[in-house]
Design an enzyme around this catalytic site. Sequence first.
Site, mmCIF file in Angstrom:
data_model
loop_
_atom_site.group_PDB
_atom_site.id
_atom_site.type_symbol
_atom_site.label_atom_id
_atom_site.label_comp_id
_atom_site.label_asym_id
_atom_site.label_seq_id
_atom_site.Cartn_x
_atom_site.Cartn_y
_atom_site.Cartn_z
ATOM 1 C CE LYS A 188 -6.112 -32.942 -12.928
ATOM 2 N NZ LYS A 188 -6.495 -34.377 -13.031
ATOM 3 C CD GLU A 198 8.167 1.105 9.547
ATOM 4 O OE1 GLU A 198 9.407 1.034 9.474
ATOM 5 O OE2 GLU A 198 7.468 0.302 10.198
ATOM 6 C CB THR A 226 5.867 6.621 -0.219
ATOM 7 O OG1 THR A 226 6.755 7.675 -0.637
ATOM 8 C CG2 THR A 226 4.755 7.181 0.652
ATOM 9 C CB THR A 228 2.333 9.655 9.937
ATOM 10 O OG1 THR A 228 3.374 8.817 9.429
ATOM 11 C CG2 THR A 228 1.501 10.162 8.773
ATOM 12 C CD GLN A 233 6.832 -21.328 -22.650
ATOM 13 O OE1 GLN A 233 6.432 -20.637 -23.578
ATOM 14 N NE2 GLN A 233 7.873 -22.161 -22.760
ATOM 15 C CB SER A 275 6.624 11.892 2.071
ATOM 16 O OG SER A 275 5.970 10.696 1.687
ATOM 17 N NE ARG A 330 12.276 4.269 5.715
ATOM 18 C CZ ARG A 330 12.668 5.522 5.622
ATOM 19 N NH1 ARG A 330 13.941 5.801 5.419
ATOM 20 N NH2 ARG A 330 11.800 6.506 5.727
ATOM 21 N N GLY A 384 -7.439 -16.742 -11.054
ATOM 22 C CA GLY A 384 -8.597 -16.360 -11.853
ATOM 23 C C GLY A 384 -9.707 -15.787 -10.992
ATOM 24 C CB THR A 388 0.742 0.597 14.011
ATOM 25 O OG1 THR A 388 0.689 0.811 12.605
ATOM 26 C CG2 THR A 388 0.511 -0.873 14.305
#
Length: 378
Positions: A267, A361, A363, A124, A277, A130, A241, A337, A156
């Site tokens: 709870k 690697e 998009t 890159t 559900q 890309s 990939r 939450g 990396t």
Amino acid sequence: MDFLLDEDQLAIKKMARDFVNEEIIPYAREYDEKEEFPFEIHNKLREFGLYNFALPEKFGGPGIDKISHAVIVEELARGCAGITTSVEANSLASYPILVGGTEEQKKKYFGILADGGYSAFALTEPSAGSDVAGMKTTVERAGDEYILNGEKCFITNASYANYYTVLAKLKDAEGSNKFVALIVDRDSEGVNVGPHEKKMGLRSSNTASVTFDEVRVPAANRLGEEGEGFRIFMKALSYARPMVGAQALGIAQGAYEESINYAKERKQFGKPIANFQAIQFMLADMAMQIEASRLLVHKSVWYVQQGKPNIQASSFAKCYASDTAMKVATDAVQIHGGYGFIREYAVEKYFRDAKIMQIYEGTNQIQRVVIAKDILAD
């Protein structure tokens, strides 16, 4: 057709899971907060044989099959995707050498990794992500050497790599461009590494830019022939990939497990939220998407294991599994939450780490381009 792991693969999975539970999960948050590279954990991974999965056994690799490789990557990413990304960077940088390297190159550079070294895959660029064909890094032939100039970004392991596998354009006397793949030693004059990037996720993984200023690279370090570099790097990515899919799968699995446990304990209105559900449907969707992702990942890895990496299968696995990781991590935060928004809870980190899986690697938009091209071909 067999969907079951054999005894050896199950044993490897258990060993990896136990290691992650004992040696990674308790410390992952600390390294993430400090944005430090966890050398101690990487050294322990090497001791347990959980490293350099792409290396053939004769060059110091662990000698495992590719399904086992994917299983280990999934388990490691369940613990920390940042650590896993740096582990897999050695694999990613090894694939071009596996594809186009000579026996002498493999012996020398795989030996560095087997002895505890690091490597980096340098593709890159600031203006070419890309659009690989639009890269500006160039090489010129000068006798028995190449002169390399340019910049690579988001690399990396850049700060700690002993060498880089680099793709560049060759400018010949007629001015035409051909792609050339090279192995560039870190201590070569003119190689400069930028500062560590501050990232949203994968904070325990090292990421930096690398610039090449009139770097002289021996012609003996070329992978394949002149003009074959693009093919070598694209084939390397087809090996890599599926393992990005495995990393995404590990993130999703970890977020899912945290959500199951939390839903049973938390709870509201006098009963565990797992009884509602709305929560049950979210958990059911997570389970289905994770299982579908695992099947796609294992199928794509199976092709690699047969020595026939499948571009479509690889794109299916990488794209679907990373989309799943983002969806599952998002729902995991929702189930938790307000607590899901707090760093103390693991799902906050899974959420941050998941996003990059849709980006690096290739998009997911590019994966869809690759898939569309393949399914529309005659």
